[in-house]
Design an enzyme around this catalytic site. Sequence first.
Site, PDB file in Angstrom:
ATOM      1  CB  CYS A 156       6.299  -5.970   0.478  1.00  0.00           C
ATOM      2  SG  CYS A 156       6.249  -5.035  -1.072  1.00  0.00           S
ATOM      3  CG  MET A 172      -1.896  -1.189   1.240  1.00  0.00           C
ATOM      4  SD  MET A 172      -3.114  -1.169  -0.092  1.00  0.00           S
ATOM      5  CE  MET A 172      -4.214   0.121   0.491  1.00  0.00           C
TER       6      MET A 172
END
Length: 256
Positions: free
Chosen positions: A84, A1
Amino acid sequence: MAGVTDRPFRQLCKRLGAGLAISEMVASNPQLRNTGKSQRRMNHDGEVEPIVVQIAGTDPAQMADSARYNVDRGAQIIDINMGCPAKKVCNVAAGSALLQNESLVGAIVERVVGAVDVPVTLKIRTGWDRQHRNAVRIAHIAESAGIAALSVHGRTRECGFVGAVEYDTIRAVKQAVSVPVTANGDVDSPEMARDVLEHTGADAVMIGRAAQGRPWIFREIRHFLDYGEKLPSPQIAEIRQLILGHLADHHAFHGE
């Protein structure tokens, strides 16, 4: 994000019912701290508590130093990124690439936990690829190293954001450890939040992409879980007010 959850967006989500809102990923490399992007990411002026800062890197000493640095600047919870899947992150062995090196996972968590007096949490995936799903082992390692809570995205790094979410794996992690576990992946409605919580036994759900363009999903889920009924959709006037307020905060934050 990264690039999405800046401080104005986090503030918006908190106003609309999010219990926690985690900062954009901050690199642990001290040489990157003075860039404009890093300074904005570490700016928590006026932010609604608790302030959660997510750090990323591969060197235990640098990660510990980054944790101390961010706590000195207001962080009340440090979150370690091992979830991630981005190539630019995994190509330097950070993010979910760390799931391939279980001993390094333990070393990073132990050093970060020992460096600060605030809770340290960890975000992981179910593994590096379909042949190497090791989320339960990683969870045991992290718990032994002193982690306060875990968030699990129910896909491998190889899967990215495509394919079915492994809610069974999240349930296995929850059953394997005593620390709180948050379930993440494709939770995009109040009903889905309820079903995922019931299936996994998780203590909370994490919302990412579903909050883009619909930040009121947090209050919808909270109301549904508390009262078993759905909130009506927000009115156009409220949406307009939220957008204008967010844009004003965003421009002020970026100095525009």
